[in-house]
Design a protein around this motif. Structure first.
Motif, mmCIF file in Angstrom:
data_model
loop_
_atom_site.group_PDB
_atom_site.id
_atom_site.type_symbol
_atom_site.label_atom_id
_atom_site.label_comp_id
_atom_site.label_asym_id
_atom_site.label_seq_id
_atom_site.Cartn_x
_atom_site.Cartn_y
_atom_site.Cartn_z
ATOM 1 N N THR A 30 -1.869 10.337 -93.420
ATOM 2 C CA THR A 30 -1.927 9.114 -92.618
ATOM 3 C C THR A 30 -3.343 8.832 -92.139
ATOM 4 O O THR A 30 -3.821 7.695 -92.213
ATOM 5 N N VAL A 31 -4.035 9.842 -91.669
ATOM 6 C CA VAL A 31 -5.420 9.654 -91.200
ATOM 7 C C VAL A 31 -6.317 9.206 -92.349
ATOM 8 O O VAL A 31 -7.149 8.309 -92.188
ATOM 9 N N ILE A 32 -6.146 9.794 -93.504
ATOM 10 C CA ILE A 32 -6.951 9.407 -94.667
ATOM 11 C C ILE A 32 -6.681 7.959 -95.050
ATOM 12 O O ILE A 32 -7.618 7.176 -95.292
ATOM 13 N N MET A 33 -5.409 7.562 -95.082
ATOM 14 C CA MET A 33 -5.055 6.194 -95.456
ATOM 15 C C MET A 33 -5.589 5.184 -94.443
ATOM 16 O O MET A 33 -6.118 4.139 -94.818
ATOM 17 N N ILE A 34 -5.459 5.481 -93.158
ATOM 18 C CA ILE A 34 -5.946 4.566 -92.130
ATOM 19 C C ILE A 34 -7.466 4.494 -92.177
ATOM 20 O O ILE A 34 -8.052 3.417 -92.025
#
Length: 169
Positions: A30-34
């Motif tokens: 999630t952090v990578i995608m955001i």
């Protein structure tokens, strides 16, 4: 109802889900995608949309992030709800836990509240990372009252998803 037993099961739910490393993996993804979405939004702001007002773009981006994170949190709530009790059944832990002087209601309340706390924390953290990423990319803070109300409503619907997925087993 014995609240100390419920709190112990609540804590055990956190420990059990942390040991499975699935939530950590989901949080990293999630952090990578955001972060990637923030970089793309920043690129569009700097190079493509130089003439367009950023307020509309910020609110649209925040709405899209909110929608995606909500769907993702429902999936996480379903996964955590199912895996919380299923792993106890598969490992033979449930029979052992219920042999102690705790009721089934205390066990379920402890598991549901633990899973709800995990999913809600994950959801709020993901949404805050998205808000900070969009705010940094746009250059203006984009949190609104509507998002806070949406967070509360989605949090309650996550509780329903967790409860239904737990009962389904």
């Amino acid at each position: 109802m014995n609240l100390s037993v419920i709190s112990l099961i609540f804590k055990n739910t956190f420990q059990k889900e942390w040991r499975s490393k699935t939530l950590l993996f989901l949080l990293i993804i999630t952090v990578i995608m955001i972060s990637l979405a923030g970089v793309v939004l920043s690129y569009f702001k700097e190079n493509v949309l130089t003439e367009m007002p950023m307020e509309g773009l910020a609110q649209q981006s925040l709405g899209i992030f909110f929608w995606i994170i909500n769907i993702w949190s429902y999936l996480v709530a379903t996964f955590v709800g199912v895996s919380t009790v299923r792993s106890d059944q598969d490992g033979g832990v449930m029979a052992q836990m219920l042999s102690f002087p705790i009721s089934r209601a205390e066990y379920l309340i402890g598991r549901i509240s633990g899973a709800y706390a995990i999913v809600t924390g994950y959801y709020i953290l993901s949404l805050m990372i998205g808000i900070v990423g969009i705010s940094l990319a746009i250059g203006d803070f984009v949190l609104s009252f509507d998002i806070l109300i949406g967070m509360f409503i989605t949090s309650l619907s996550n509780l329903v998803v967790i409860t239904l997925s737990l009962i389904h087993i």
